[in-house]
Each structure stands twice: as structure tokens, then as C-alpha cells.
Design a protein around this motif. Sequence first.
Motif, PDB file in Angstrom:
ATOM      1  N   PRO A 144       0.826  -1.211   0.000  1.00  0.00           N
ATOM      2  CA  PRO A 144       0.000   0.000   0.000  1.00  0.00           C
ATOM      3  C   PRO A 144       0.858   1.257   0.000  1.00  0.00           C
ATOM      4  CG  PRO A 144      -0.750  -1.569   1.661  1.00  0.00           C
ATOM      5  CD  PRO A 144       0.565  -2.065   1.154  1.00  0.00           C
ATOM      6  N   THR A 145       0.296   2.324  -0.510  1.00  0.00           N
ATOM      7  CA  THR A 145       0.978   3.613  -0.512  1.00  0.00           C
ATOM      8  C   THR A 145       0.078   4.669   0.117  1.00  0.00           C
ATOM      9  OG1 THR A 145       0.156   4.138  -2.726  1.00  0.00           O
ATOM     10  CG2 THR A 145       2.301   3.038  -2.582  1.00  0.00           C
ATOM     11  N   ILE A 146       0.691   5.746   0.549  1.00  0.00           N
ATOM     12  CA  ILE A 146      -0.033   6.818   1.232  1.00  0.00           C
ATOM     13  C   ILE A 146       0.111   8.101   0.422  1.00  0.00           C
ATOM     14  CG2 ILE A 146      -0.200   8.175   3.358  1.00  0.00           C
ATOM     15  CD1 ILE A 146       1.029   5.780   4.816  1.00  0.00           C
ATOM     16  N   GLU A 147      -0.992   8.800   0.244  1.00  0.00           N
ATOM     17  CA  GLU A 147      -0.990  10.060  -0.497  1.00  0.00           C
ATOM     18  C   GLU A 147      -1.719  11.125   0.323  1.00  0.00           C
ATOM     19  OE1 GLU A 147      -2.360  11.765  -4.898  1.00  0.00           O
ATOM     20  OE2 GLU A 147      -2.948   9.771  -4.217  1.00  0.00           O
ATOM     21  N   ARG A 148      -1.075  12.258   0.515  1.00  0.00           N
ATOM     22  CA  ARG A 148      -1.677  13.353   1.259  1.00  0.00           C
ATOM     23  C   ARG A 148      -2.334  14.322   0.291  1.00  0.00           C
ATOM     24  NH1 ARG A 148      -3.703  14.525   5.941  1.00  0.00           N
ATOM     25  NH2 ARG A 148      -1.987  13.326   6.882  1.00  0.00           N
ATOM     26  N   MET A 149      -3.683  14.447   0.393  1.00  0.00           N
ATOM     27  CA  MET A 149      -4.423  15.425  -0.375  1.00  0.00           C
ATOM     28  C   MET A 149      -4.663  16.657   0.501  1.00  0.00           C
ATOM     29  SD  MET A 149      -4.703  13.578  -3.104  1.00  0.00           S
ATOM     30  CE  MET A 149      -5.907  14.418  -4.129  1.00  0.00           C
ATOM     31  N   VAL A 150      -5.244  17.684  -0.085  1.00  0.00           N
ATOM     32  CA  VAL A 150      -5.404  18.929   0.654  1.00  0.00           C
ATOM     33  C   VAL A 150      -6.351  18.760   1.839  1.00  0.00           C
ATOM     34  CG1 VAL A 150      -7.299  19.762  -0.802  1.00  0.00           C
ATOM     35  CG2 VAL A 150      -5.856  21.402   0.434  1.00  0.00           C
ATOM     36  N   ASP A 151      -7.352  17.879   1.732  1.00  0.00           N
ATOM     37  CA  ASP A 151      -8.337  17.737   2.803  1.00  0.00           C
ATOM     38  C   ASP A 151      -8.433  16.324   3.367  1.00  0.00           C
ATOM     39  OD1 ASP A 151      -9.423  16.582   0.575  1.00  0.00           O
ATOM     40  OD2 ASP A 151     -11.435  17.408   0.854  1.00  0.00           O
ATOM     41  N   ARG A 152      -7.525  15.428   2.952  1.00  0.00           N
ATOM     42  CA  ARG A 152      -7.624  14.050   3.430  1.00  0.00           C
ATOM     43  C   ARG A 152      -6.338  13.291   3.182  1.00  0.00           C
ATOM     44  NH1 ARG A 152     -12.615  12.651  -0.052  1.00  0.00           N
ATOM     45  NH2 ARG A 152     -12.875  14.868   0.335  1.00  0.00           N
ATOM     46  N   LEU A 153      -6.227  12.141   3.858  1.00  0.00           N
ATOM     47  CA  LEU A 153      -5.132  11.211   3.613  1.00  0.00           C
ATOM     48  C   LEU A 153      -5.705  10.010   2.872  1.00  0.00           C
ATOM     49  CD1 LEU A 153      -2.279  10.137   5.894  1.00  0.00           C
ATOM     50  CD2 LEU A 153      -3.771   8.360   5.019  1.00  0.00           C
TER      51      LEU A 153
END
Length: 809
Positions: A119-128
Motif C-alpha cells: 500500500p501507498t499513502i498520499e496526502r491530499m489537501v483535505d484528506r489522507l
Amino acid sequence: MNKNLFYHFILLFSLVSYSQEYRLNGYVKDGANTPIAYANVLITSIGDSETANGTSTDEKGYFILENLKAGNYILKVSFLGFKAYSKRIELDRNINVETIIIKENMETLDGVTVIAKRPTIERMVDRLVFNVENSTLSNNNILDVLKHTPGVLVHDGAITIKQSTPTVYINDRRVHLSINEVQQLLEGTSASNVKSIEVITNPPAKYEAEGGAVLNIVTSKNIIAGYHGSLFGNYKQGSEFPKYSFGTSHFFKTKKLSTYLNYNVSPRKDFRNNNESINFVDDNGQNTSSWETDYRRTRNNSNHNINSNIDYELDKNNDIGFSTNMLISPRNNTKTDVNSVTEVFGNTMSLDSTFITENKLRDETYNFALTLDYTHRFKKIGEKFSISIHHTNYDFSSFQNVDTDYRFPDNTLIRSNRFQTFSSQIIKLYTGQVDYELPISNAEQFEIGIKISDINSKSILNQFVFVNDIKEDDLQNSDTFLYDEINYAAYASYSKDWKHWSLKSGLRGEYTDIKGNSLLTNQNTNNSYLKLFPSFYLLHKFNDNNELYFNYNRRIHRPRYSQLNPFKYFLNDNAYASGDPNLQPQIDDVLTLGYTLKNTYTLEFYYRNENNPTLEITFQDNNNNILKYINTNIDKSISYGLDFTTYTKVLNDWNLYVLSSLFYYENQFFALESNNKIETNDKWSLYGQVVNYFYFLKDKSLTFDLSYIYISTIADGPSIIGNRSGLDINLRKTFWSNRASLSIGIADAFNTQNFTQTTKYLNQDVFLNSKIENRLVTLGFNYKFGNLKLNTNKKEIDLQERDRLNKIN
């Protein structure tokens, strides 16, 4: 822009001119000339994001696409473990592409062939966003995936994010079930179709203002026609009783029609043993009596969940959908038996008397929900308009019989007492919602929407006492409570992305009008309020390895309907629960500042201020020696803390997930038994979770998970909850190209997740030691059949009011 319009006009003219329909067919094989069965074959119009057609290959690798208009297309072929294939095709006749060869896509690291990605993690402006599609976690059920999701804590029958219970969504559709029923649903649903888990700590204006954080489970999308289904089940053996769950899901799609049906049942029997100590005091603070209670509860239930939806594509731009959610908990299978023995000691701690209580409770629940959706997509990519109407009918009834024998220390009978209670609650919900989304540009988005909700609730409590074995109405403790609530909501949201910055802001307004009426006392409660809920998010990417973000959000927590019922529901002769129709909504203000390194390590500081939280607080009446479980607003709560999360690879076959939180929680509450004096209860606390994932065999089809969780003492209203810890072990093997899986494990291996609860201030002194069946031996299976490249169109009912449905006792 004019050029684009001219191009689309020419394309449209071409499509209209050629009214004849064509077909495209061929075979898909690998490098060894072996047919690839169930490969995705998609064809899309050039310049249009809408898929013109799609299918999957059969066992011989053959595919055919029919009813195609003349024009220019892109043909795409994909299959898990192979590189995607694409080719431009000008369709002006029937075309046979003969054989398409797709190549394997394997990456070799230190001699190990990696097929399933981590799995990978991506940080968006309003959520993870926790991306799990095609990862090793996708062989688990969804609840298992949540246990591994950064920032999410699953323990002791609860799902929490930053010490609060999140709202669970599936594809932006809210799951409106109790926390136990949500876990049952997620545990019985395979994660093979899950694309990602979105952790939205502070939800934007589009989401309901009700509740705290949001967990949005995003499933993969696919237009392939065909059928697939699954069978699943698990067995758990506790120290006293076994627990089961079984289910099946089915998905079928044609060119325009998509249907989904899921059914699961969870027959289980649970045991709980509480030891409770109460010290009653007089006005001078001197101990007058002490009670020691041994409480044993056995609970049977067998909830039946049915979820279904039908989506139909009217044409290229218009869809309609119908969905239903049903929860049935029949009376014959929903039984709770409580046996308790209480020893009463005088101020010299000598035994004065004993009373023995037997409580037999029988419940029944029918919860039916219906939703009708319509969506219109405009010519502009991403622009759409949607309408949703919904109705829920919730019907709950309960009957309890309570017998109590009072005895002298030598066990001779003093007296006996009996009472019976019949309670019911009928709730009807009606909602309508309209949403509009407009992409201003590739980097800008605007959203707006309105919603209206109408709630009608009728709660009945009839209590009966026995005088000389003759049943009589207890009119003083019987009542009918009528509750009506109407809510109007509107929101607007704007977002924009730059090269290194992302911004999102929104505002939601909700007006609520409430009317309550107690028929026994003829007491009317009228209340109305307008609340605004702003949200703001800012993200800065310094480079590919460093991100800094800040967000602010305001939320509301309205009282559950059962918390508003004013009458007393007696649990035994000396304890009752009661609500308050004048309860105020809880308003939260939450700020978060975080830093992410290499999309792997996240350090986050948060601050949350809670105004008028609603809690059920245990108060002891020292004059009448009665325990009161009162739903009341406490003054306020403040919490802040520092969280650290990471999901990283240690070795090729070893991944590590770490979640830790150091936080301070302060509660200011009214001491109802001490002239409403304001008291403060606060605590610094720590919780942490470490999960090790080990993968074996070349295809990683054998996995071993080792998880440890620790929770220190926590302040909860006027109480202090003792520390807990637990070790979970799980072994899972997949077979037949991930079509089947078996798992075996043990939860809370050392039985260390039981807890204590201490409430001690002013004239209150209550201690509880709770022991439940935490240590469980678990067995699970999952079998999938049909075309496994299909993905469900499952959706859940989007109504924030439905999770306020719960039992009135």
C-alpha cells in the motif's frame, strides 16, 4: 476554447452522420501465446472521457465489442500482472484485430519477484488516501484493512480517529448502522474491490456537518458486463461462547443495468462480567453504605443485513438508481439475560443484606431504508447535477421482566419485587438532496448543494408493577414522547491547485427546528437554531519528499433520539436511565497542523474544542441509594495532542505500520448531585499500535500479521478509564489466483484488553471492573466466483439522521 467547441462540433456531426453500427473483435494472449481470460477490454472515444463500450475476454481470450458508431477510438486492454496495452483505431467498418499480445509486468528486487504491491499513502489537501488496490492487504476483509490504515484505531469493538468515532462512508455514501453493525458489515465484505481508504479528519462542507472524522471506502470502478459473487464467513470462539457470521454478495452488469445484492447474518452469543463498587455518603461526606455487585450478562443476537441497489443508464448523460438497506433483528434471536448479586454493607462494613436480580430482556428491530437517485452529466467533463430522495422506517420494541429477591445475611427472604416494561420507538425519516459540481478548470472545482430532512419519532414506555402478584399499570413511570425535527442545509465549496500549493474552503449552513411533547406531563419542548460550519484546508508541497498542511473545521453532534426521551427506564429496582428533550447539540472546532516526509512519515498536531458534549453519566443518589444513568450536556471538553504514523517497508517481505498519539483530554462537567457545581477531569494519555506484516512464498500468498496495541488511562467525562493492551496474531493463505482464502488467528492473546472505570469526585464514588470475551480464536474463509475483474456498484444511503436511530433503553 473556440477551437475545442469547433472540434467537438465536427466530432458530433461525424457520429450523427454515420448511423451504421460496427463491431470490433479479437483475441488477447500473453507472450507464450496463452489465452488471457477475463482481461479488461475498453474502448473510449478520443476527446471524450465517457467509455463507449467495454467487455472482458472469455476463457479462450476472445472478446467482441458491438453496436459501435463510426469514429476515432482508443482501444485499451489490461489485466492484473501485465502491462497495459493501448492502440488508436479508426472505426469505419467491422474490424478484427486478430491477436493482441500483452506482456507480463514483474519487478525483481534482490532476486525476489514482486507481484502484489504494498500500500501507498498520499496526502491530499483535505484528506489522507491509503491506496490498497492490488496490494497484499486486498486479500483481507475491509475491517482488516482499516486496522492497518494510518490514523485509524480498531480495538475493543470500536473504530476511532483521534479519540472519536468516525462516520463510515462507501463511495461517498454514508453507512447508517450502529458501530457494531458497521464492523459486522465490513468484516463480512472482501477488500478485493477496495481501491483506497480516505481518512478525512476534518470533513469539508460537502459532507454532513453531523459527526466527527469521516472514513470513506472507495471501491474500484469498472464498466465490464458480466457476473461475479462471493461467499464468506468466520467463526470466533471466546472463553464462554462462539460467534459466527456468514454472507454472500452478487453483482451483475449488462450494458446499461448494474445490480448488487449482499446478505449477511451474524448469530452470536456474548458474555460480560462486571464487578461494581459504590460507596454512598451523607451530606458530611461520611460513608453510610457500600454496595458490591457481581453482574453477569449473556446476550444473544442474530442480525440479518440486506443491502441492494439497481443502477440504470438512461443514456450517455443520465442515470437513475434505486437502493435499499434492511436490518432485521428478530425477537426470537435477540435475548439478553442478566443475573446480578449485590451485597449491601453498613458504615462499619458489616453485611446488612443481599439482593439478587434476574432481568430477562427481549428486543426486536426492523429498519428499512429506500433511496432513489438521479444523476445528469453535462458535456463538460466533471460537471454533473444529482438529486436524491430517501425514506427510512425504523421500528423497535422491547420487553423486560425484572425479579428481585431481598435477603438477610443468613439468606432468609425479606421480600420480593417484580416489574415489567414494554417500550417501543417508531421513527420515520424523509429527506431530499440536490448537488451540483462544476469544474472551473483543470485545477479549480466548485460545488454547491441543498438538503432538507424531516424526522418524526414516537416513543412509548409502559411500566407495570405487581402488587400481591397482581399486575398493575405504573402510570407514574409510563409515558409517550413525540418528537419532530426538520433540518434545512446548504453548502458551497471551492478548491484550487497550483504547482506547490493546494487550497480548499467551504461553508455549510444548517437550520434546525425541534418540537417535543411528553403526553404524561403535557410538557412541550420547542427549540430552533441556525449554525454555520466553515472549513479551510491549505497544503504546501516543498518538493516530492516534504509536505506541510493546515486545516480548520467546525462540526456538530446532535443528540441521539433515545437520549431525548425524558422518561425513566428502570434497569432494576435501584437503577434507571433517563434522557432529556432539552439537550443541546455539541459543536466542535478542530485545528490540525501536520508535516509529511516522503509520503511515509507523518507528524501531526491537533486541537479540538467541544462545546456542550452529550454524555451518559452515572450519578449516585446518596439519599435514596439509586444509580442514575443520565444523558446530559457537560460544559465543555478540550483535547490536543501529537500524532505520529508511518507505513513503511523494513525488508522485502516485512512491512511495518506504527501509530502513536500523545494527547491531553480535559472535561468540564456539571455535578448534578452537588448543585450543578462545575468539576474538571483531565488526563495526559498515550495510545500506540505496532503492526508487523510478513509475506511468504514467491507470490506472497501466505501472510503473517503480528499486532500490538496499548492504551493508557483516559479521561472520559467524570470517569477515568484504566489502561489496556492486546496482542493479535493472524495467518492467512490465498489459493487459486486469489479466488479463495483461509485465515486463522487469535485476538488479544493474553486477555489484557479488559478495563476499569473509576468515578470519584465530591459525593460520587463508583468503581467498575469490566470483563468481556476479548480473547478470541478466529477462523475465516472467503471464496469468489464469476468474472473477478468486475467491481461492485454498491452504495450506501446518504442520510446523516439514520445513525441517530438506536434503542430507547
